[in-house]
Scaffold this motif. Structure first.
Motif, PDB file in Angstrom:
ATOM      1  N   VAL A  97       0.910  -1.264  -0.063  1.00  0.00           N
ATOM      2  CA  VAL A  97      -0.137  -0.013   0.079  1.00  0.00           C
ATOM      3  C   VAL A  97       0.823   1.058  -0.099  1.00  0.00           C
ATOM      4  O   VAL A  97       1.563   1.529   0.994  1.00  0.00           O
ATOM      5  CB  VAL A  97      -1.064  -0.088   1.219  1.00  0.00           C
ATOM      6  N   PRO A  98       1.302   1.727  -1.189  1.00  0.00           N
ATOM      7  CA  PRO A  98       1.802   3.029  -1.358  1.00  0.00           C
ATOM      8  C   PRO A  98       1.550   4.082  -0.571  1.00  0.00           C
ATOM      9  O   PRO A  98       0.132   4.506  -0.060  1.00  0.00           O
ATOM     10  CB  PRO A  98       2.147   3.415  -2.713  1.00  0.00           C
ATOM     11  N   GLN A  99       2.458   5.012  -0.060  1.00  0.00           N
ATOM     12  CA  GLN A  99       1.957   6.236   0.462  1.00  0.00           C
ATOM     13  C   GLN A  99       1.311   6.918  -0.260  1.00  0.00           C
ATOM     14  O   GLN A  99       1.085   6.987  -1.547  1.00  0.00           O
ATOM     15  CB  GLN A  99       3.338   7.022   0.615  1.00  0.00           C
ATOM     16  N   HIS A 100      -0.097   7.679   0.135  1.00  0.00           N
ATOM     17  CA  HIS A 100      -1.227   8.169  -0.290  1.00  0.00           C
ATOM     18  C   HIS A 100      -0.618   9.315  -1.208  1.00  0.00           C
ATOM     19  O   HIS A 100      -0.506  10.568  -0.714  1.00  0.00           O
ATOM     20  CB  HIS A 100      -2.354   8.537   0.465  1.00  0.00           C
ATOM     21  N   ALA A 101      -0.137   9.120  -2.247  1.00  0.00           N
ATOM     22  CA  ALA A 101       0.282  10.193  -3.104  1.00  0.00           C
ATOM     23  C   ALA A 101      -0.958  10.939  -3.944  1.00  0.00           C
ATOM     24  O   ALA A 101      -2.098  10.162  -3.748  1.00  0.00           O
ATOM     25  CB  ALA A 101       1.094   9.813  -4.336  1.00  0.00           C
ATOM     26  N   ASP A 179       2.392   1.806   3.819  1.00  0.00           N
ATOM     27  CA  ASP A 179       3.533   3.144   3.885  1.00  0.00           C
ATOM     28  C   ASP A 179       2.742   4.315   4.177  1.00  0.00           C
ATOM     29  O   ASP A 179       2.012   5.059   3.605  1.00  0.00           O
ATOM     30  CB  ASP A 179       4.252   3.665   2.602  1.00  0.00           C
ATOM     31  N   GLU A 180       2.613   4.667   5.561  1.00  0.00           N
ATOM     32  CA  GLU A 180       2.014   5.671   6.379  1.00  0.00           C
ATOM     33  C   GLU A 180       0.372   5.954   5.882  1.00  0.00           C
ATOM     34  O   GLU A 180       0.091   6.689   5.311  1.00  0.00           O
ATOM     35  CB  GLU A 180       2.826   7.043   6.007  1.00  0.00           C
ATOM     36  N   PRO A 181      -0.315   4.612   6.147  1.00  0.00           N
ATOM     37  CA  PRO A 181      -1.662   4.636   5.432  1.00  0.00           C
ATOM     38  C   PRO A 181      -2.497   5.384   6.030  1.00  0.00           C
ATOM     39  O   PRO A 181      -3.613   5.981   5.626  1.00  0.00           O
ATOM     40  CB  PRO A 181      -1.728   3.038   5.741  1.00  0.00           C
ATOM     41  N   THR A 182      -2.040   6.007   7.345  1.00  0.00           N
ATOM     42  CA  THR A 182      -3.374   6.662   8.203  1.00  0.00           C
ATOM     43  C   THR A 182      -2.867   8.411   8.292  1.00  0.00           C
ATOM     44  O   THR A 182      -3.441   9.113   9.148  1.00  0.00           O
ATOM     45  CB  THR A 182      -3.445   6.290   9.564  1.00  0.00           C
ATOM     46  N   ALA A 183      -1.787   8.648   7.541  1.00  0.00           N
ATOM     47  CA  ALA A 183      -1.310  10.024   7.632  1.00  0.00           C
ATOM     48  C   ALA A 183      -2.834  10.947   7.232  1.00  0.00           C
ATOM     49  O   ALA A 183      -3.453  10.395   6.304  1.00  0.00           O
ATOM     50  CB  ALA A 183      -0.277  10.288   6.558  1.00  0.00           C
ATOM     51  N   ASN A 184      -2.934  12.161   7.882  1.00  0.00           N
ATOM     52  CA  ASN A 184      -4.132  12.971   7.802  1.00  0.00           C
ATOM     53  C   ASN A 184      -5.386  12.444   7.753  1.00  0.00           C
ATOM     54  O   ASN A 184      -6.184  12.692   7.031  1.00  0.00           O
ATOM     55  CB  ASN A 184      -3.764  13.652   6.212  1.00  0.00           C
ATOM     56  N   MET A 185      -5.507  11.374   8.538  1.00  0.00           N
ATOM     57  CA  MET A 185      -6.941  10.643   8.651  1.00  0.00           C
ATOM     58  C   MET A 185      -7.489  11.057  10.043  1.00  0.00           C
ATOM     59  O   MET A 185      -6.809  11.118  10.777  1.00  0.00           O
ATOM     60  CB  MET A 185      -6.520   9.200   8.510  1.00  0.00           C
ATOM     61  N   ASP A 188     -11.880   8.543  13.685  1.00  0.00           N
ATOM     62  CA  ASP A 188     -12.933   7.631  13.031  1.00  0.00           C
ATOM     63  C   ASP A 188     -12.583   6.728  12.038  1.00  0.00           C
ATOM     64  O   ASP A 188     -12.399   5.512  12.084  1.00  0.00           O
ATOM     65  CB  ASP A 188     -14.090   8.163  12.815  1.00  0.00           C
ATOM     66  N   SER A 189     -11.746   7.238  11.145  1.00  0.00           N
ATOM     67  CA  SER A 189     -11.495   6.658   9.677  1.00  0.00           C
ATOM     68  C   SER A 189     -10.058   6.001  10.202  1.00  0.00           C
ATOM     69  O   SER A 189      -9.942   4.620   9.766  1.00  0.00           O
ATOM     70  CB  SER A 189     -10.908   7.639   8.866  1.00  0.00           C
ATOM     71  N   GLU A 190      -9.280   6.338  11.120  1.00  0.00           N
ATOM     72  CA  GLU A 190      -8.143   5.579  11.625  1.00  0.00           C
ATOM     73  C   GLU A 190      -8.519   4.507  12.398  1.00  0.00           C
ATOM     74  O   GLU A 190      -7.975   3.369  12.013  1.00  0.00           O
ATOM     75  CB  GLU A 190      -7.301   6.655  12.371  1.00  0.00           C
ATOM     76  N   LYS A 191      -9.589   4.541  13.152  1.00  0.00           N
ATOM     77  CA  LYS A 191      -9.849   3.467  13.877  1.00  0.00           C
ATOM     78  C   LYS A 191     -10.556   2.383  12.892  1.00  0.00           C
ATOM     79  O   LYS A 191     -10.425   1.026  12.964  1.00  0.00           O
ATOM     80  CB  LYS A 191     -11.108   3.647  14.765  1.00  0.00           C
ATOM     81  N   LYS A 192     -11.287   2.822  11.872  1.00  0.00           N
ATOM     82  CA  LYS A 192     -11.889   1.742  11.030  1.00  0.00           C
ATOM     83  C   LYS A 192     -10.681   1.151  10.310  1.00  0.00           C
ATOM     84  O   LYS A 192     -10.706  -0.307  10.336  1.00  0.00           O
ATOM     85  CB  LYS A 192     -12.799   2.691  10.014  1.00  0.00           C
ATOM     86  N   PHE A 193      -9.596   1.951   9.937  1.00  0.00           N
ATOM     87  CA  PHE A 193      -8.477   1.377   9.366  1.00  0.00           C
ATOM     88  C   PHE A 193      -8.011   0.212  10.036  1.00  0.00           C
ATOM     89  O   PHE A 193      -7.772  -0.997   9.371  1.00  0.00           O
ATOM     90  CB  PHE A 193      -7.628   2.407   8.852  1.00  0.00           C
ATOM     91  N   TYR A 194      -7.721   0.668  11.235  1.00  0.00           N
ATOM     92  CA  TYR A 194      -7.039  -0.490  12.166  1.00  0.00           C
ATOM     93  C   TYR A 194      -7.892  -1.662  12.475  1.00  0.00           C
ATOM     94  O   TYR A 194      -7.289  -2.857  12.585  1.00  0.00           O
ATOM     95  CB  TYR A 194      -6.316   0.145  13.320  1.00  0.00           C
ATOM     96  N   ASP A 195      -9.096  -1.535  12.550  1.00  0.00           N
ATOM     97  CA  ASP A 195      -9.934  -2.715  12.773  1.00  0.00           C
ATOM     98  C   ASP A 195      -9.818  -3.707  11.274  1.00  0.00           C
ATOM     99  O   ASP A 195      -9.890  -4.825  11.782  1.00  0.00           O
ATOM    100  CB  ASP A 195     -11.489  -2.326  12.731  1.00  0.00           C
ATOM    101  N   VAL A 196      -9.681  -2.899  10.283  1.00  0.00           N
ATOM    102  CA  VAL A 196      -9.378  -3.753   9.284  1.00  0.00           C
ATOM    103  C   VAL A 196      -8.199  -4.501   9.173  1.00  0.00           C
ATOM    104  O   VAL A 196      -8.156  -5.851   9.199  1.00  0.00           O
ATOM    105  CB  VAL A 196      -9.369  -2.908   7.754  1.00  0.00           C
ATOM    106  N   LEU A 197      -7.245  -3.689   9.538  1.00  0.00           N
ATOM    107  CA  LEU A 197      -5.942  -4.714   9.751  1.00  0.00           C
ATOM    108  C   LEU A 197      -5.774  -5.590  10.806  1.00  0.00           C
ATOM    109  O   LEU A 197      -5.153  -6.703  10.757  1.00  0.00           O
ATOM    110  CB  LEU A 197      -4.668  -3.576   9.983  1.00  0.00           C
ATOM    111  N   ALA A 198      -6.798  -5.296  11.989  1.00  0.00           N
ATOM    112  CA  ALA A 198      -6.729  -6.379  13.069  1.00  0.00           C
ATOM    113  C   ALA A 198      -6.815  -7.598  12.495  1.00  0.00           C
ATOM    114  O   ALA A 198      -6.587  -8.695  13.403  1.00  0.00           O
ATOM    115  CB  ALA A 198      -7.508  -5.766  14.096  1.00  0.00           C
ATOM    116  N   ARG A 199      -7.904  -7.826  11.764  1.00  0.00           N
ATOM    117  CA  ARG A 199      -8.251  -9.119  11.024  1.00  0.00           C
ATOM    118  C   ARG A 199      -7.153  -9.976  10.415  1.00  0.00           C
ATOM    119  O   ARG A 199      -7.403 -11.290  10.363  1.00  0.00           O
ATOM    120  CB  ARG A 199      -9.495  -9.143   9.942  1.00  0.00           C
ATOM    121  N   PHE A 200      -6.028  -9.188  10.160  1.00  0.00           N
ATOM    122  CA  PHE A 200      -5.069  -9.967   9.557  1.00  0.00           C
ATOM    123  C   PHE A 200      -3.994 -10.392  10.422  1.00  0.00           C
ATOM    124  O   PHE A 200      -2.904 -10.895  10.230  1.00  0.00           O
ATOM    125  CB  PHE A 200      -4.678  -9.326   8.374  1.00  0.00           C
TER     126      PHE A 200
END
Lengths: 275, 282
Positions: A97-101, A179-185, A188-200
């Motif tokens: 997951v590249p840095q969000h360019a 690569d820094e997937p939660t920068a400027n998030m 709430d979005s960050e929590k949802k993001f880590y919830d997704v990662l937690a599954r793995f």
């Protein structure tokens, strides 16, 4: 001249693993951008199934290190092995997951087409039915299934990052590099993001570069810190983590742990009980 | 319109029919390559390649006037210059991205100036305007054959590697991690664009090549949901603009190339204004 082999031997004594038994194996890694030396002699390893947070200040070389691990850059010296082979031979094991360019907002593309890119491997064809199933699975895992028909440019920042995670997941990678997937998030979005990662966590090895170097997600088993020397190239060290007190979840988007940059751990600190 | 149809059916003036067939064949290249030029934002690059073509044409005509063998044709000169320009720009783009803009503009200006100088030194009068705007009614059967071959090559390549081309255009870095040879795809794209420009400019002219590589695709971009849709829509638009332009130019006795460009440009600007207005209201 004799020192280099000695150093390698010493490393081999400390680590009871063969390189092929670990997810990421970096040994005496050196890399430079033109005249700027970024890494001179970096060694570390990451076990299968480990969740690793990579911290460090801006410009410390986090993205460079990740690009070396996914095979976008070639080391000048030393070795990077992913599951025992150079990254270019592990294309199907790696989800990146590249840095969000700044993606081109005028590029006409729908979410499911972005996710479908994750099934590519070289110039070979992908069987359509296989791809369909994998894309649906990845869209659901990243909680973006309902957005699949939408134009990618119409999504919010947080939704786009989850789509990019779905794209990385679609090939069922054994190593997920973010690569820094939660920068400027927002939180709430960050929590949802880590919830997704937690599954793995546990089943997939995760290496995630984060912009906050004091606190990292409590999902992390290990913290690697890219340090910035004054006159020398950057180093990568394993730092201790501890329970965070006074770190409100609504700011950090979930449970976090504090990184103890003052406590450096040896590279084999993670090896106990692992083969 | 009926006058145009009569001319089309008249076997004694085959150039009208050839112009129509040429428009159809060119539409595929304008639609498909134009979409790639647009999403990859390399219109400037295509512009530079097409303008260096004038240098190649000028050099070939100059050499021919000095007794060079017959195979030193304007098309060969154009092809050599276009491919050299494409290679030069791609090297700069890959090795020193920050200089790309400067090199593109330098090639653009140098190519045209070389053309003007060579043409000035070529005995007899050669009108540079005919190379800038071309004349679609002068398309030959050999041109049509070459265009058909290039159409086939482009359709086969895009059909087979569509997903790879889409990924490399959208996110080159990610595509590279999946083993997609992004640099090779980019080089092939530039070479195909260079060859297409050479084939197309012989009868539609340099200015129109650039206009048609950007305007129909740009217009299609406003309402297409994905790259494939953009390619199809841009092809249909190119076809409509070319045929519409031919009919209008025939009817009013105007230069066909310029009318086609004006028609494409008018639709693009109208749609841009409408979209901009819509966004403004939201």
């Amino acid at each position: 001249m004799q020192q280099a082999p000695q150093a390698q031997d010493a490393e081999a004594v400390h680590l009871p693993h063969a390189p092929e038994n670990v997810a990421i194996w970096c040994q005496n890694l050196a890399f430079r951008y033109r005249e700027v030396e970024v890494f001179a002699d970096v060694s570390f390893h990451v076990h299968r199934g480990e969740f690793v947070a990579l911290t460090g200040k801006n410009g410390a070389g986090k993205s460079t290190l990740l690009k070396l691990i996914v095979g976008l850059l070639e080391p000048a010296r030393g070795q990077v092995l992913v599951f025992g082979a150079p990254p270019r031979r592990r294309i199907e094991s790696i989800g990146y997951v590249p840095q969000h360019a700044g993606f081109d907002a005028t590029f006409p593309i729908r979410v499911e087409e972005v996710v479908g890119m994750g099934r590519l491997s070289g110039l070979s064809r992908v069987a359509k039915h296989q791809k369909r199933e994998d894309v649906e699975w990845a869209l659901r895992q990243a909680e973006v299934y309902d957005l699949r028909e939408r134009p990618f440019s119409a999504l919010s920042g947080g939704q786009r990052r989850r789509v990019l995670v779905a794209r990385a997941l679609v090939g069922h990678p054994k190593l997920l590099v973010l690569d820094e997937p939660t920068a400027n998030m927002d939180a709430d979005s960050e929590k949802k993001f880590y919830d997704v990662l937690a599954r793995f966590k546990g089943s997939t090895t995760v290496l995630i570069a984060t912009h906050d170097s004091d606190f990292v997600s409590a999902l992390a088993d290990t913290v690697l810190c890219v340090g910035q020397g004054v006159d020398q190239p950057h180093s990568v060290h394993r730092h201790a983590i501890e329970q965070a007190v006074n770190a409100p979840e609504d700011i950090y988007g979930g449970k976090v742990v504090r990184v103890r940059h003052d406590i450096e751990l040896p590279d084999n600190a993670c090896c106990e009980g692992k083969d | 319109m009926s006058g145009f149809l009569q001319a089309l059916a008249n076997p004694s003036i085959p150039f009208v029919r050839n112009a129509l067939i040429g428009s159809v064949l060119a539409a595929f290249l304008f639609g498909i390559l134009g979409s790639l030029v647009t999403v990859r934002r390399i219109a400037g690059l295509a512009g530079a390649i097409s303008h260096t073509v004038l240098g190649g044409v000028g050099l070939a005509l100059f050499l021919a006037s000095r007794g060079a063998p017959k195979w030193v044709s304007p098309m060969l000169g154009a092809l050599v210059f276009a491919i050299l320009a494409a290679l030069l720009i791609s090297i700069v783009s890959l090795k020193a991205k920050q200089r790309e803009d400067t090199v593109i503009n330098a090639l653009w200006a140098i190519g045209m100036s070389l053309g003007v100088v060579f043409l000035a030194k070529t005995p007899g009068y050669v009108d540079p305007m005919s190379y800038l705007f071309g004349n679609i009614l002068l398309v030959t059967e050999q041109d049509l054959f070459l265009l058909a071959v290039l159409d086939l090559v482009v359709l086969l390549l895009v059909g087979r590697y569509y997903r790879h081309i889409e990924a490399a255009s959208f996110d080159e870095e990610f595509a590279a991690t999946k083993g997609v040879p992004v640099t090779a795809l980019y080089l092939v794209l530039l070479l195909v664009i260079a060859i297409a420009i050479v084939l197309l400019q012989t009868f539609v002219g340099i200015v129109m090549v650039i206009a048609m590589l950007t305007l129909p695709a740009g217009t299609a971009g406003y309402f297409s949901r994905n790259l494939a849709g953009m390619m199809v829509n841009a092809t249909l638009l190119s076809l409509a603009f070319s045929v519409g332009g031919l009919v209008v130019s025939w009817h009013f006795d105007l230069p066909a190339g310029a009318v086609i460009v004006l028609l494409s440009g008018a639709v693009f600007i109208a749609l841009s204004a409408r979209n901009h207005g819509k966004r403004g209201r939201l």
